[in-house]
Write a protein that holds these residues in place. Structure first.
Motif, PDB file in Angstrom:
ATOM      1  N   GLU A 111     -74.380 -46.626  58.753  1.00 40.50           N
ATOM      2  CA  GLU A 111     -75.694 -45.971  58.752  1.00 40.50           C
ATOM      3  C   GLU A 111     -76.493 -46.212  60.027  1.00 40.50           C
ATOM      4  O   GLU A 111     -77.556 -45.633  60.212  1.00 40.50           O
ATOM      5  CB  GLU A 111     -76.504 -46.467  57.541  1.00 40.50           C
ATOM      6  N   VAL A 113     -82.219 -47.301  62.026  1.00 37.52           N
ATOM      7  CA  VAL A 113     -82.170 -47.835  63.394  1.00 37.52           C
ATOM      8  C   VAL A 113     -81.678 -49.277  63.360  1.00 37.52           C
ATOM      9  O   VAL A 113     -82.113 -50.076  62.529  1.00 37.52           O
ATOM     10  CB  VAL A 113     -83.555 -47.748  64.063  1.00 37.52           C
ATOM     11  N   ASP A 114     -80.760 -49.588  64.253  1.00 34.84           N
ATOM     12  CA  ASP A 114     -80.239 -50.949  64.393  1.00 34.84           C
ATOM     13  C   ASP A 114     -81.333 -51.857  64.954  1.00 34.84           C
ATOM     14  O   ASP A 114     -81.653 -51.808  66.139  1.00 34.84           O
ATOM     15  CB  ASP A 114     -79.030 -50.927  65.339  1.00 34.84           C
ATOM     16  N   ILE A 115     -81.900 -52.636  64.084  1.00 34.73           N
ATOM     17  CA  ILE A 115     -82.933 -53.597  64.497  1.00 34.73           C
ATOM     18  C   ILE A 115     -82.293 -54.938  64.823  1.00 34.73           C
ATOM     19  O   ILE A 115     -82.713 -55.646  65.724  1.00 34.73           O
ATOM     20  CB  ILE A 115     -83.951 -53.798  63.351  1.00 34.73           C
ATOM     21  N   ASN A 116     -81.258 -55.281  64.067  1.00 34.76           N
ATOM     22  CA  ASN A 116     -80.751 -56.650  64.154  1.00 34.76           C
ATOM     23  C   ASN A 116     -80.234 -57.012  65.540  1.00 34.76           C
ATOM     24  O   ASN A 116     -80.506 -58.112  66.031  1.00 34.76           O
ATOM     25  CB  ASN A 116     -79.631 -56.868  63.137  1.00 34.76           C
ATOM     26  N   ALA A 147     -74.751 -57.964  58.878  1.00 35.34           N
ATOM     27  CA  ALA A 147     -74.381 -57.067  57.771  1.00 35.34           C
ATOM     28  C   ALA A 147     -72.883 -57.140  57.453  1.00 35.34           C
ATOM     29  O   ALA A 147     -72.104 -57.790  58.153  1.00 35.34           O
ATOM     30  CB  ALA A 147     -74.802 -55.629  58.043  1.00 35.34           C
ATOM     31  N   GLY A 148     -72.523 -56.481  56.353  1.00 41.76           N
ATOM     32  CA  GLY A 148     -71.118 -56.401  55.984  1.00 41.76           C
ATOM     33  C   GLY A 148     -70.510 -57.710  55.497  1.00 41.76           C
ATOM     34  O   GLY A 148     -69.286 -57.864  55.520  1.00 41.76           O
ATOM     35  N   GLY A 177     -77.324 -58.461  56.528  1.00 45.11           N
ATOM     36  CA  GLY A 177     -77.751 -57.258  57.220  1.00 45.11           C
ATOM     37  C   GLY A 177     -79.242 -56.986  57.194  1.00 45.11           C
ATOM     38  O   GLY A 177     -79.796 -56.429  58.152  1.00 45.11           O
ATOM     39  N   ASN A 178     -79.893 -57.359  56.120  1.00 42.16           N
ATOM     40  CA  ASN A 178     -81.319 -57.068  56.060  1.00 42.16           C
ATOM     41  C   ASN A 178     -82.019 -57.772  57.213  1.00 42.16           C
ATOM     42  O   ASN A 178     -81.790 -58.970  57.440  1.00 42.16           O
ATOM     43  CB  ASN A 178     -81.910 -57.541  54.734  1.00 42.16           C
TER      44      ASN A 178
HETATM   45  P1  AMP Z   1     -75.170 -54.771  54.232  1.00 43.03           P
HETATM   46  O1  AMP Z   1     -75.069 -56.277  54.230  1.00 43.03           O
HETATM   47  O2  AMP Z   1     -74.233 -54.154  55.196  1.00 43.03           O
HETATM   48  O3  AMP Z   1     -75.071 -54.222  52.865  1.00 43.03           O
HETATM   49  O4  AMP Z   1     -76.644 -54.453  54.753  1.00 43.03           O
HETATM   50  C1  AMP Z   1     -77.761 -54.798  53.987  1.00 43.03           C
HETATM   51  C2  AMP Z   1     -78.937 -53.942  54.343  1.00 43.03           C
HETATM   52  O5  AMP Z   1     -79.333 -54.229  55.694  1.00 43.03           O
HETATM   53  C3  AMP Z   1     -78.676 -52.454  54.301  1.00 43.03           C
HETATM   54  O6  AMP Z   1     -79.820 -51.831  53.759  1.00 43.03           O
HETATM   55  C4  AMP Z   1     -78.497 -52.077  55.745  1.00 43.03           C
HETATM   56  O7  AMP Z   1     -78.836 -50.751  56.024  1.00 43.03           O
HETATM   57  C5  AMP Z   1     -79.434 -53.015  56.430  1.00 43.03           C
HETATM   58  N1  AMP Z   1     -78.985 -53.281  57.780  1.00 43.03           N
HETATM   59  C6  AMP Z   1     -77.756 -53.682  58.096  1.00 43.03           C
HETATM   60  N2  AMP Z   1     -77.635 -53.849  59.428  1.00 43.03           N
HETATM   61  C7  AMP Z   1     -78.835 -53.519  59.968  1.00 43.03           C
HETATM   62  C8  AMP Z   1     -79.332 -53.473  61.287  1.00 43.03           C
HETATM   63  N3  AMP Z   1     -78.556 -53.823  62.332  1.00 43.03           N
HETATM   64  N4  AMP Z   1     -80.603 -53.092  61.480  1.00 43.03           N
HETATM   65  C9  AMP Z   1     -81.364 -52.747  60.440  1.00 43.03           C
HETATM   66  N5  AMP Z   1     -80.956 -52.788  59.146  1.00 43.03           N
HETATM   67  C10 AMP Z   1     -79.696 -53.144  58.904  1.00 43.03           C
END
Ligand code: AMP
Ligand code: MG
Length: 409
Positions: free
Chosen positions: A192, A205-208, A253-254, A302-303
């Motif tokens: 996403e 948007v990639d904030i992390n 994330a992931g 990821g959050n």
């Molecule tokens: P996940 O651990 O991949 O399920 O991500 C958990 C949540 O964090 C999801 O809502 C993602 O869209 C959000 N998220 C993951 N990576 C980022 C990122 N780099 N920047 C902003 N939000 C993110």
């Protein structure tokens, strides 16, 4: 790679991560680049400083015993000694020298009377009247009070603040031995995600990546952005195959139990040994930690708020340890809870609060939204309140531990 069934307590998770970190090899850098880093070696003094007894005041260098007579005592002024100049005459009984702050004490003198405690003699320009009696040593800064040649000046591990650098500069030491800065790769993962300069469409948007890169830099590391990997094991694996030469690899994330969470699998496929997965903490539970050779892999959640909180609790301490600093635990201050909090026991919560001083105490008020996704409350927070794992309620006025947030602008 087995999934640890137990959630690790925060302190234990941090201790295990720190156990994987040792200070990086030494480099010599100019003082301004050493600021905030730790000395890699014991540093002995090359010079005795100050090199001579010298005056702490503008005034008159005297023999203290001359002032035993009834006051005022009239003395003959021999010479004037300035900082950076050597005295040329001995101060003999009945005489004194005019002396400026930092100037070497002339032989014979054993005390300084400040100028404000003296009076000019109208008809005798080479005389002065001393208005107070002082003891030997008065307003004298003794030779060697800052440094003695050959003796330890600063210990290895000392964090280099501005005064420490001043001490080194005074020794003529312009470059300083410090562990080199950790090289940190930062990878975002997620189908996403898009970059801040791309239209997001239905994405996010990639904030992390940029946020973690800033946090790394503030913690003394050198970040490199690896971009965004899509949610396939191959894509994550491909991105993580380019991490040779990095000391730390941060992913975000992931790492949870979703259908698209491939970071742990990718790490395993790359031969990274998983040290643990999941910490008894909220936000930030799915943290995964692995190691391959000298490279530490930290898979952050990821959050955005979770990744920043886990950065403070786990990554910053690791970077500080790599930088040779001994004080690596997050700083904590004592505070009081304004309001009440409750939760189920089992996870330690780090609650975003705004804390203000009132009547000598720091009162912490929880912010409204505490979900892991909410960045607004992270932006407003001044501290994280530690709501311990075993507790289920905190009453109004409870004594609590607060972590000041270094991402506060
Ligand atoms: P996940 O651990 O991949 O399920 O991500 C958990 C949540 O964090 C999801 O809502 C993602 O869209 C959000 N998220 C993951 N990576 C980022 C990122 N780099 N920047 C902003 N939000 C993110
Ligand atoms: Mg994801």
């Amino acid at each position: 790679m087995s999934d640890a069934p137990e959630l690790l307590p925060v302190e234990e998770a941090r201790a295990r991560i720190l156990g994987l970190c040792t200070p990086l090899p030494t480099e010599w850098v100019p003082g301004d680049d050493a600021l905030g880093r730790a000395l890699a070696e014991d540093v002995p003094a090359r010079r005795t400083l100050p090199p001579w007894d010298n005056s702490a005041m503008d005034g008159f260098a005297v023999r203290a015993q001359d002032l035993a007579a009834p006051l005022p005592v009239r003395l003959t002024v021999g010479e004037t000694v300035f900082a950076g100049k050597r005295p040329t005459r001995e101060v003999v009984p009945g005489t004194c020298a005019r002396i400026m702050t930092g100037a070497p004490l002339p032989p014979g003198a054993d005390a300084v009377v400040m100028r404000e405690r003296t009076r000019a003699v109208p008809d005798a320009p080479d005389a002065v009247e001393i208005l107070e009696a002082v003891g030997p040593g008065n307003f004298i800064r003794p030779r060697g009070e800052d440094a003695k040649e050959g003796a330890l000046l600063l210990r290895r591990g000392t964090p280099l603040g501005i005064p420490e650098l001043g001490l080194l500069w005074a020794q003529g030491q312009g470059t300083v031995p410090v562990p080199r800065r950790p090289r940190v790769a930062v990878l975002s993962t997620g189908d996403e995600l898009c970059r801040v300069d791309e239209p997001p469409g239905d994405g996010i948007v990639d904030i992390n990546a940029p946020a973690l890169a800033l946090a790394v830099r503030r913690a003394g590391g050198v970040p490199t952005l690896l971009g965004i990997a899509r949610d396939t094991r191959e894509a994550v694996q491909e991105a993580l195959s380019r991490v040779d030469g990095f000391d730390v690899v941060l992913t975000s994330a992931g790492v949870s139990v979703g259908d698209h969470d491939f970071v742990k699998d990718a790490l395993e496929a790359l031969g990274v040994e998983q040290r643990f997965w999941r910490v008894a903490i909220k936000p930030g539970k799915p943290l995964v930690v692995g190691q391959r050779g000298a490279t530490l892999f930290l898979g952050l959640p990821g959050n955005p708020t979770s990744s920043l909180v886990t950065f403070e609790l786990f990554v910053r301490p690791a970077l500080r340890r790599l930088l040779g600093l001994e004080d690596v635990e997050p700083p904590r201050v004592a505070g009081r809870l304004e309001g009440r909090l409750s939760k189920a026991p089992g996870l330690a919560h780090f609650v975003r609060v705004t804390a203000t001083w009132r009547a000598g105490e720091l009162w912490a008020k929880p912010l409204g939204t505490q979900t892991s996704g909410a960045l607004r409350s992270a932006a407003a927070a001044t501290h994280l309140l530690h709501f311990p794992r075993a507790d289920s309620s905190l009453t109004d006025g409870s004594h609590v531990e607060l972590l000041p947030l270094s991402w506060v602008a």
